[in-house]
Design a protein around this motif. Structure first.
Motif, PDB file in Angstrom:
ATOM      1  N   HIS A 174      -7.663  47.265  28.800  1.00  0.00           N
ATOM      2  CA  HIS A 174      -7.758  46.038  29.594  1.00  0.00           C
ATOM      3  C   HIS A 174      -8.560  44.967  28.854  1.00  0.00           C
ATOM      4  O   HIS A 174      -8.136  43.808  28.755  1.00  0.00           O
ATOM      5  CB  HIS A 174      -8.422  46.378  30.935  1.00  0.00           C
ATOM      6  CG  HIS A 174      -8.603  45.241  31.874  1.00  0.00           C
ATOM      7  ND1 HIS A 174      -7.880  45.102  33.040  1.00  0.00           N
ATOM      8  CD2 HIS A 174      -9.443  44.173  31.841  1.00  0.00           C
ATOM      9  CE1 HIS A 174      -8.258  44.010  33.677  1.00  0.00           C
ATOM     10  NE2 HIS A 174      -9.215  43.435  32.968  1.00  0.00           N
ATOM     11  N   GLU A 175      -9.724  45.360  28.326  1.00  0.00           N
ATOM     12  CA  GLU A 175     -10.588  44.375  27.660  1.00  0.00           C
ATOM     13  C   GLU A 175      -9.994  43.916  26.329  1.00  0.00           C
ATOM     14  O   GLU A 175     -10.111  42.739  25.967  1.00  0.00           O
ATOM     15  CB  GLU A 175     -11.990  44.947  27.457  1.00  0.00           C
ATOM     16  CG  GLU A 175     -12.700  45.366  28.722  1.00  0.00           C
ATOM     17  CD  GLU A 175     -12.730  44.285  29.797  1.00  0.00           C
ATOM     18  OE1 GLU A 175     -12.763  43.085  29.452  1.00  0.00           O
ATOM     19  OE2 GLU A 175     -12.695  44.648  30.983  1.00  0.00           O
ATOM     20  N   THR A 176      -9.359  44.814  25.595  1.00  0.00           N
ATOM     21  CA  THR A 176      -8.712  44.415  24.343  1.00  0.00           C
ATOM     22  C   THR A 176      -7.574  43.445  24.619  1.00  0.00           C
ATOM     23  O   THR A 176      -7.361  42.489  23.851  1.00  0.00           O
ATOM     24  CB  THR A 176      -8.209  45.644  23.574  1.00  0.00           C
ATOM     25  OG1 THR A 176      -9.285  46.573  23.394  1.00  0.00           O
ATOM     26  CG2 THR A 176      -7.688  45.249  22.199  1.00  0.00           C
ATOM     27  N   ASP A 177      -6.844  43.655  25.712  1.00  0.00           N
ATOM     28  CA  ASP A 177      -5.810  42.698  26.123  1.00  0.00           C
ATOM     29  C   ASP A 177      -6.378  41.291  26.276  1.00  0.00           C
ATOM     30  O   ASP A 177      -5.770  40.303  25.854  1.00  0.00           O
ATOM     31  CB  ASP A 177      -5.186  43.126  27.452  1.00  0.00           C
ATOM     32  CG  ASP A 177      -3.968  44.020  27.289  1.00  0.00           C
ATOM     33  OD1 ASP A 177      -3.595  44.327  26.135  1.00  0.00           O
ATOM     34  OD2 ASP A 177      -3.382  44.408  28.320  1.00  0.00           O
ATOM     35  N   HIS A 178      -7.541  41.189  26.914  1.00  0.00           N
ATOM     36  CA  HIS A 178      -8.153  39.871  27.120  1.00  0.00           C
ATOM     37  C   HIS A 178      -8.296  39.112  25.802  1.00  0.00           C
ATOM     38  O   HIS A 178      -8.082  37.891  25.739  1.00  0.00           O
ATOM     39  CB  HIS A 178      -9.531  40.017  27.759  1.00  0.00           C
ATOM     40  CG  HIS A 178      -9.519  40.035  29.254  1.00  0.00           C
ATOM     41  ND1 HIS A 178      -9.013  39.009  30.022  1.00  0.00           N
ATOM     42  CD2 HIS A 178      -9.966  40.971  30.128  1.00  0.00           C
ATOM     43  CE1 HIS A 178      -9.138  39.294  31.304  1.00  0.00           C
ATOM     44  NE2 HIS A 178      -9.713  40.482  31.401  1.00  0.00           N
TER      45      HIS A 178
END
Length: 220
Positions: A174-178
């Protein structure tokens, strides 16, 4: 990424800080105690929809202060992870304070992360409810792999390899997607995306009020 009620944290959990086991870590962690609360950006703001810049200077007071502020902002918002563009800074950096399926609490930050997923033949996709601090009040089921490895650096430029399973693997993805300009909404069908945005419109003011109350209670 937001924390769901069924995944409440416990003081006696095993803890890994920056990927290494430690005896204990306070909640909130020490970084949050040093930080200041920043405004969390909301889906639709341009900074959330474009790739972030690589961090090129390590070991600076500015970088340390940003990480401290992100930890406190995440804590006030009851989050499990927070990317820099969620506080309006377009740098490839995220922080996390997230449990996994075995009850281990993972705490740390990662700079210039590169996500590695299992080979297609061996990966297992899991649909689970996911929320986002930049989509306040909305939750939807999102398919993610149950294992993820992220390689990057700490704030002093030391290399890190962080491996996650279950919910923590979801957080890392999720955070890498951001940092590539995506939110979990980009992984939804048009119908589910509209549903999530309707949830946000209905609930966002209550979410903002809870965050403000928590920040005020901390004197921030």
């Amino acid at each position: 990424m937001s924390v769901h009620q069924e995944r409440s944290r416990s003081a006696d959990r095993r803890v890994r800080v920056q990927g290494s086991p430690v005896d204990s870590c306070p909640a909130p962690p020490p970084e949050a105690e040093r930080g200041s609360v920043r405004r969390i950006t909301v889906v639709g703001e341009e900074v959330l929809s474009r790739p972030c810049r690589e961090v090129t200077e390590f070991g600076t007071s500015e970088l340390s202060a940003l990480i401290d502020d992100m930890f406190l902002t995440m804590h006030v918002a009851d989050g499990a992870g927070l990317a820099a563009n969620q506080v309006g800074v377009d740098l490839r950096l995220f922080v996390y304070d997230c449990p996994d399926e075995e009850g281990i609490r993972h705490v740390g930050h990662l700079i210039n992360p590169v996500l590695e997923l299992p080979d297609p033949g061996s990966r297992r996709l899991v649909d689970d409810v996911e929320g986002c601090l930049s989509v306040p009040g909305a939750t939807m089921a999102v398919p993610r792999t149950d294992r993820a490895v992220v390689r990057g650096f700490d704030k002093d430029g030391r290399p890190l390899v962080i491996e996650g399973w279950g919910y923590f693997a979801r957080c890392l993805q999720h955070e890498t997607d951001h940092l590539i300009g995506h939110t979990y909404l980009d992984r939804l069908s048009k119908r589910d995306r509209k549903d999530a945005l309707r949830q946000m419109e209905d609930r966002r003011e209550d979410v903002f009020a809870r965050r403000a109350t928590k920040a005020a209670g901390l004197g921030r």
